[in-house]
Design a protein around this motif. Sequence first.
Motif, PDB file in Angstrom:
ATOM      1  N   VAL A  69       0.812  -1.218   0.000  1.00 51.63           N
ATOM      2  CA  VAL A  69       0.000   0.000   0.000  1.00 51.63           C
ATOM      3  C   VAL A  69       0.848   1.273   0.000  1.00 51.63           C
ATOM      4  CG1 VAL A  69      -1.846  -1.190   1.252  1.00 51.63           C
ATOM      5  CG2 VAL A  69      -0.199   0.204   2.522  1.00 51.63           C
ATOM      6  N   SER A  70       2.177   1.102   0.065  1.00 52.85           N
ATOM      7  CA  SER A  70       3.037   2.275   0.281  1.00 52.85           C
ATOM      8  C   SER A  70       3.035   3.242  -0.901  1.00 52.85           C
ATOM      9  CB  SER A  70       4.470   1.827   0.586  1.00 52.85           C
ATOM     10  OG  SER A  70       4.999   1.128  -0.525  1.00 52.85           O
ATOM     11  N   HIS A  71       2.750   2.746  -2.095  1.00 51.50           N
ATOM     12  CA  HIS A  71       2.800   3.638  -3.254  1.00 51.50           C
ATOM     13  C   HIS A  71       1.423   4.016  -3.772  1.00 51.50           C
ATOM     14  CE1 HIS A  71       7.072   3.308  -3.304  1.00 51.50           C
ATOM     15  NE2 HIS A  71       7.046   1.993  -3.449  1.00 51.50           N
ATOM     16  N   LEU A  72       0.418   3.707  -2.974  1.00 53.43           N
ATOM     17  CA  LEU A  72      -0.951   4.056  -3.375  1.00 53.43           C
ATOM     18  C   LEU A  72      -1.185   5.553  -3.202  1.00 53.43           C
ATOM     19  CD1 LEU A  72      -1.625   1.223  -3.985  1.00 53.43           C
ATOM     20  CD2 LEU A  72      -3.164   1.122  -2.038  1.00 53.43           C
ATOM     21  N   PRO A  73      -2.134   6.130  -3.964  1.00 53.34           N
ATOM     22  CA  PRO A  73      -2.419   7.559  -3.830  1.00 53.34           C
ATOM     23  C   PRO A  73      -2.921   7.911  -2.426  1.00 53.34           C
ATOM     24  CG  PRO A  73      -4.025   6.453  -5.254  1.00 53.34           C
ATOM     25  CD  PRO A  73      -2.917   5.493  -5.018  1.00 53.34           C
TER      26      PRO A  73
ATOM     27  N   ARG B 199     -10.859   2.695   0.155  1.00 54.20           N
ATOM     28  CA  ARG B 199     -11.312   1.455  -0.473  1.00 54.20           C
ATOM     29  C   ARG B 199     -10.156   0.767  -1.210  1.00 54.20           C
ATOM     30  NH1 ARG B 199     -14.241  -1.050  -4.596  1.00 54.20           N
ATOM     31  NH2 ARG B 199     -16.294  -1.816  -3.919  1.00 54.20           N
ATOM     32  N   ALA B 200      -9.401   1.547  -1.971  1.00 57.02           N
ATOM     33  CA  ALA B 200      -8.287   0.987  -2.744  1.00 57.02           C
ATOM     34  C   ALA B 200      -7.227   0.397  -1.809  1.00 57.02           C
ATOM     35  CB  ALA B 200      -7.679   2.066  -3.636  1.00 57.02           C
ATOM     36  N   ARG B 201      -6.979   1.092  -0.697  1.00 59.18           N
ATOM     37  CA  ARG B 201      -5.953   0.617   0.229  1.00 59.18           C
ATOM     38  C   ARG B 201      -6.364  -0.704   0.880  1.00 59.18           C
ATOM     39  NH1 ARG B 201      -1.773   3.615   3.836  1.00 59.18           N
ATOM     40  NH2 ARG B 201      -1.949   4.877   1.958  1.00 59.18           N
ATOM     41  N   ILE B 202      -7.609  -0.750   1.301  1.00 61.96           N
ATOM     42  CA  ILE B 202      -8.084  -1.956   1.985  1.00 61.96           C
ATOM     43  C   ILE B 202      -8.113  -3.143   1.021  1.00 61.96           C
ATOM     44  CG2 ILE B 202     -10.136  -2.994   3.046  1.00 61.96           C
ATOM     45  CD1 ILE B 202     -10.603  -0.295   4.472  1.00 61.96           C
ATOM     46  N   LEU B 203      -8.509  -2.887  -0.213  1.00 64.44           N
ATOM     47  CA  LEU B 203      -8.530  -3.997  -1.174  1.00 64.44           C
ATOM     48  C   LEU B 203      -7.116  -4.424  -1.552  1.00 64.44           C
ATOM     49  CD1 LEU B 203     -11.593  -3.052  -3.424  1.00 64.44           C
ATOM     50  CD2 LEU B 203     -11.452  -4.648  -1.490  1.00 64.44           C
ATOM     51  N   ALA B 204      -6.166  -3.496  -1.526  1.00 66.29           N
ATOM     52  CA  ALA B 204      -4.761  -3.867  -1.767  1.00 66.29           C
ATOM     53  C   ALA B 204      -4.250  -4.738  -0.625  1.00 66.29           C
ATOM     54  CB  ALA B 204      -3.906  -2.610  -1.911  1.00 66.29           C
ATOM     55  N   ALA B 205      -4.612  -4.371   0.596  1.00 64.06           N
ATOM     56  CA  ALA B 205      -4.252  -5.199   1.753  1.00 64.06           C
ATOM     57  C   ALA B 205      -4.840  -6.598   1.596  1.00 64.06           C
ATOM     58  CB  ALA B 205      -4.742  -4.553   3.046  1.00 64.06           C
ATOM     59  N   ARG B 206      -6.083  -6.613   1.154  1.00 66.38           N
ATOM     60  CA  ARG B 206      -6.753  -7.902   0.982  1.00 66.38           C
ATOM     61  C   ARG B 206      -6.035  -8.786  -0.046  1.00 66.38           C
ATOM     62  NH1 ARG B 206     -11.438 -10.730   1.594  1.00 66.38           N
ATOM     63  NH2 ARG B 206     -12.096 -11.939  -0.194  1.00 66.38           N
ATOM     64  N   SER B 207      -5.502  -8.168  -1.076  1.00 71.71           N
ATOM     65  CA  SER B 207      -4.826  -8.974  -2.107  1.00 71.71           C
ATOM     66  C   SER B 207      -3.593  -9.668  -1.534  1.00 71.71           C
ATOM     67  CB  SER B 207      -4.452  -8.093  -3.307  1.00 71.71           C
ATOM     68  OG  SER B 207      -3.353  -7.256  -2.976  1.00 71.71           O
ATOM     69  N   VAL B 208      -2.971  -9.072  -0.537  1.00 70.94           N
ATOM     70  CA  VAL B 208      -1.840  -9.734   0.132  1.00 70.94           C
ATOM     71  C   VAL B 208      -2.348 -10.898   0.990  1.00 70.94           C
ATOM     72  CG1 VAL B 208       0.006  -9.459   1.839  1.00 70.94           C
ATOM     73  CG2 VAL B 208      -0.411  -7.658   0.141  1.00 70.94           C
TER      74      VAL B 208
ATOM     75  N   PHE C 168      -9.425  -8.408   5.641  1.00 74.96           N
ATOM     76  CA  PHE C 168     -10.051  -9.721   5.830  1.00 74.96           C
ATOM     77  C   PHE C 168     -11.091  -9.685   6.926  1.00 74.96           C
ATOM     78  CE2 PHE C 168      -8.264 -11.179   9.862  1.00 74.96           C
ATOM     79  CZ  PHE C 168      -7.165 -10.348  10.009  1.00 74.96           C
ATOM     80  N   THR C 169     -11.980 -10.659   6.846  1.00 79.93           N
ATOM     81  CA  THR C 169     -12.861 -10.962   7.959  1.00 79.93           C
ATOM     82  C   THR C 169     -12.711 -12.448   8.213  1.00 79.93           C
ATOM     83  OG1 THR C 169     -14.710 -11.456   6.497  1.00 79.93           O
ATOM     84  CG2 THR C 169     -14.532  -9.206   7.313  1.00 79.93           C
ATOM     85  N   GLN C 170     -12.579 -12.785   9.470  1.00 85.80           N
ATOM     86  CA  GLN C 170     -12.465 -14.193   9.824  1.00 85.80           C
ATOM     87  C   GLN C 170     -13.861 -14.790   9.761  1.00 85.80           C
ATOM     88  OE1 GLN C 170     -10.291 -16.286   9.888  1.00 85.80           O
ATOM     89  NE2 GLN C 170      -9.899 -17.322  11.809  1.00 85.80           N
ATOM     90  N   GLU C 171     -14.158 -15.527   8.724  1.00 81.93           N
ATOM     91  CA  GLU C 171     -15.500 -16.057   8.546  1.00 81.93           C
ATOM     92  C   GLU C 171     -15.720 -17.286   9.413  1.00 81.93           C
ATOM     93  OE1 GLU C 171     -18.182 -15.006   6.941  1.00 81.93           O
ATOM     94  OE2 GLU C 171     -17.144 -13.187   6.355  1.00 81.93           O
ATOM     95  N   MET C 172     -16.895 -17.377   9.958  1.00 81.63           N
ATOM     96  CA  MET C 172     -17.273 -18.612  10.643  1.00 81.63           C
ATOM     97  C   MET C 172     -17.749 -19.602   9.598  1.00 81.63           C
ATOM     98  SD  MET C 172     -19.398 -17.520  14.000  1.00 81.63           S
ATOM     99  CE  MET C 172     -20.873 -17.166  13.040  1.00 81.63           C
TER     100      MET C 172
END
Lengths: 236, 236
Positions: free
Chosen positions: B76-80, B93-102, B158-162
């Motif tokens: 996420v370091s180079h995101l706008p 939104r973009a940052r969180i989805l980038a985190a999710r991709s990791v 992420f969400t830890q799904e049951m």
Amino acid sequence: MEMVTEKATRMPLSRDRVFSAAVDLADESGLDAVTMRGLAERLGVEAMSLYHHVTNKEALLDGVAELVVEEINAAVSHLPVATGPEDWKLVMRARILAARSVIVRHKWAPALLETRTSMSRAVLIYHHGILEIFRAGGISYDLAHHALHALGSRAMGFTQEMFDPAPGSEEEAAVTAEFAAMAAELPLLVEMLSEVVHDDDPETNLGWCDDQTEFEFALDILLDGLERLGAAEPSG
Amino acid sequence: MEMVTEKATRMPLSRDRVFSAAVDLADESGLDAVTMRGLAERLGVEAMSLYHHVTNKEALLDGVAELVVEEINAAVSHLPVATGPEDWKLVMRARILAARSVIVRHKWAPALLETRTSMSRAVLIYHHGILEIFRAGGISYDLAHHALHALGSRAMGFTQEMFDPAPGSEEEAAVTAEFAAMAAELPLLVEMLSEVVHDDDPETNLGWCDDQTEFEFALDILLDGLERLGAAEPSG
DNA sequence: ACCTGAACACCGTTCAAGT
DNA sequence: ACCTGAACACCGTTCAAGT
């Protein structure tokens, strides 16, 4: 002051007695204390006797989780039902907070429920009740399906919080120390924490960051958002 | 086709090599495969040698978690960055989805991160970045604080799904069987599932019930709700 | 049918010893 | 300074044996 131990009762073992003894053990000493040997000792029996009633440890934990969810189902069974788009949100809110009150009595339950991989009878029944409220509120199956995903474990009254050191614990001290060392790099977090107060009442909180207020805050955002989406749907 | 094992490289052990070997091991064989003995074997060393670099298993897992979050921070370091109330939501939104991709690359990470009790350096840095976006969006510290709680692990992608049985697993078969047996008692769930389709693409999903679509659905409800609350605040 | 004791295959970890 | 081998205290679990 001393409790009547299972050992003293001397009744024959059964699945139900095994599961409920495990719940009591977890309440008193945490989930890690629930070992086959430890549970057997509490029941005045040898570890291997347990295998006559549960197939293995996984099945034991399934049964313990089921007991907790059945307790939730009992707690919500006499709550009012939704009658239309006007009251479904309040009914839903009351049900979820009632579920939460059961979870708060079993602080180890979130960690256990997160590790269960299959949806049990009691969980299906609980979610059917939630779906009933959505439908009474005029929300489509499609939106209700998204809603069940969006609520996730929150529908059942908990969120598994990351990083919640017990107040006064060494973990909490470690976080505080790390934070102090990095204060210069984290000016906004420093400023935020100087403005807000954490309520660390152990009676109402599941952890450092999961108190009743924050739970309800997030719940209300989700319910409000779902209500808005429901009202915008073409047909009820 | 055979990978160059750590054993073949024969460089001396170090904390970093221990942690990154543990990440690789978890990627290949899951978190349960990360035992002191198993990790040592992969490094061509005896189990007890690891204790020269990590104090114990907990510290090892802390280090593994830290490595994952550092990978997120790098991603996420180079995101706008956000410039005002107009774009903070998209940036967030973009940052969180980038985190999710990791996270999606390390499917064992949610379960691990949920068990960490203390907030690490990398986690503090990540959350500082999130707070930066809220503040740029004109959101008060008080609301941002609630928002961090409301997002919880979702801020990190992420969400830890049951109850997410692996597709094709015996757990999934068990849920299906249980569900079929109870169909008469669960008419609304039956009808809902007949109307909605589950997308079980293992490439984009963390589990049965945690696919990209549902993650973004809930995320957008929360971000929209926070935006609304932010706009209603007296001052920026 | 229900429970037991000894044993096995794993853990994380300690400790004294090697180079 | 770094690594090792044997051992210890725990696990979950198997199995043959008791009543």
